[in-house]
Design a protein around this motif. Structure first.
Motif, PDB file in Angstrom:
ATOM      1  N   TRP A 135     -24.908 -74.037  17.523  1.00  0.00           N
ATOM      2  CA  TRP A 135     -23.993 -75.175  16.901  1.00  0.00           C
ATOM      3  C   TRP A 135     -23.836 -76.368  17.804  1.00  0.00           C
ATOM      4  N   ARG A 148     -16.787 -79.971  17.561  1.00  0.00           N
ATOM      5  CA  ARG A 148     -17.672 -78.910  17.045  1.00  0.00           C
ATOM      6  C   ARG A 148     -17.165 -77.011  18.228  1.00  0.00           C
ATOM      7  N   CYS A 164     -19.981 -71.662   9.277  1.00  0.00           N
ATOM      8  CA  CYS A 164     -20.327 -71.832   8.511  1.00  0.00           C
ATOM      9  C   CYS A 164     -21.494 -73.403   8.566  1.00  0.00           C
ATOM     10  N   CYS A 165     -21.804 -73.498   7.306  1.00  0.00           N
ATOM     11  CA  CYS A 165     -22.764 -74.746   7.245  1.00  0.00           C
ATOM     12  C   CYS A 165     -23.833 -75.023   9.016  1.00  0.00           C
ATOM     13  N   PHE A 166     -24.194 -74.281   8.493  1.00  0.00           N
ATOM     14  CA  PHE A 166     -25.165 -74.321  10.076  1.00  0.00           C
ATOM     15  C   PHE A 166     -26.314 -73.986   9.805  1.00  0.00           C
ATOM     16  N   ASP A 167     -27.560 -74.611   9.278  1.00  0.00           N
ATOM     17  CA  ASP A 167     -29.040 -73.930   8.808  1.00  0.00           C
ATOM     18  C   ASP A 167     -29.375 -73.454  10.525  1.00  0.00           C
ATOM     19  N   TYR A 172     -34.015 -76.102   6.692  1.00  0.00           N
ATOM     20  CA  TYR A 172     -32.853 -77.782   5.999  1.00  0.00           C
ATOM     21  C   TYR A 172     -32.419 -78.711   5.831  1.00  0.00           C
ATOM     22  N   SER A 173     -31.988 -77.985   7.311  1.00  0.00           N
ATOM     23  CA  SER A 173     -31.364 -79.710   8.439  1.00  0.00           C
ATOM     24  C   SER A 173     -31.941 -80.020   8.612  1.00  0.00           C
TER      25      SER A 173
END
Length: 183
Positions: A135, A148, A164-167, A172-173
């Motif tokens: 990330w 980050r 969290c919130c990391f593909d 998807y991102s």
């Protein structure tokens, strides 16, 4: 209960990247989806295998298309006798135990400065640490990377063991993808 690791055998084209970067000569292979599907995860994962019967262990990267890509450095290219454009024979299997990731110096310094974050970091799995590092390293700008790192330390200090919130697959991102090939 005994588990057997899935060994995949396949042929693939060795690509030359459009941008070599500063790491010298290297090539890459995109894994077929059916091979990637046998791996334990869509994100970074370590495999051991052989290319033209030359053994290696490497961390696969997600390609953003629900598969992975494999970086082959110059040393492995020479040892296995492969060159760009060759159709190479590969054997791959996930490692039994994910190795400890190399922690970037700026991340380690930030963790060392916040004992609460370091304690949670130390209590997570190697795969969770791989995702935290991934990330941070997927940031395109230094400013984003620094934010980050700060956010990671805050989340870890609050007890979060997973980012969290990391593909981590990039699907998807679209933040992660295989290199672009010259061929």
């Amino acid at each position: 209960m005994t588990t057997t690791k899935k060994i995949s055998q396949f042929s693939a084209l060795l690509h030359r990247p459009k941008k070599m970067g500063e790491h010298g000569l290297w090539g890459f292979i995109i894994l077929p989806h059916e091979v990637s599907d046998t791996l334990p995860r869509r994100g970074r994962t370590t495999v051991e295998g052989q290319i033209n019967r030359q053994p290696f262990t490497v961390l696969l990267e997600p390609d953003g298309q629900k598969s992975h890509w494999l970086r082959i450095d110059e040393k492995l290219m020479q040892a296995s006798g492969v060159n760009f454009g060759d159709l190479v024979e590969l054997t791959l299997a996930p490692v039994a135990v994910e190795p400890e990731p190399s922690v970037p110096q700026d991340v380690q310094q930030a963790l060392d400065a916040l004992p609460e974050a370091l304690a949670v970091w130390s209590a997570t799995t190697a795969l969770a640490r791989v995702d935290w590092i991934h990330w941070v390293e997927s940031a395109k700008q230094a400013k984003t990377r620094a934010k980050r790192i700060d956010d990671a330390c805050d989340m870890l200090a609050s007890g979060k063991k997973r980012v969290c919130c990391f593909d981590s697959s990039g699907f998807y991102s679209k933040a992660l993808q295989a290199p672009e090939a010259t061929d």
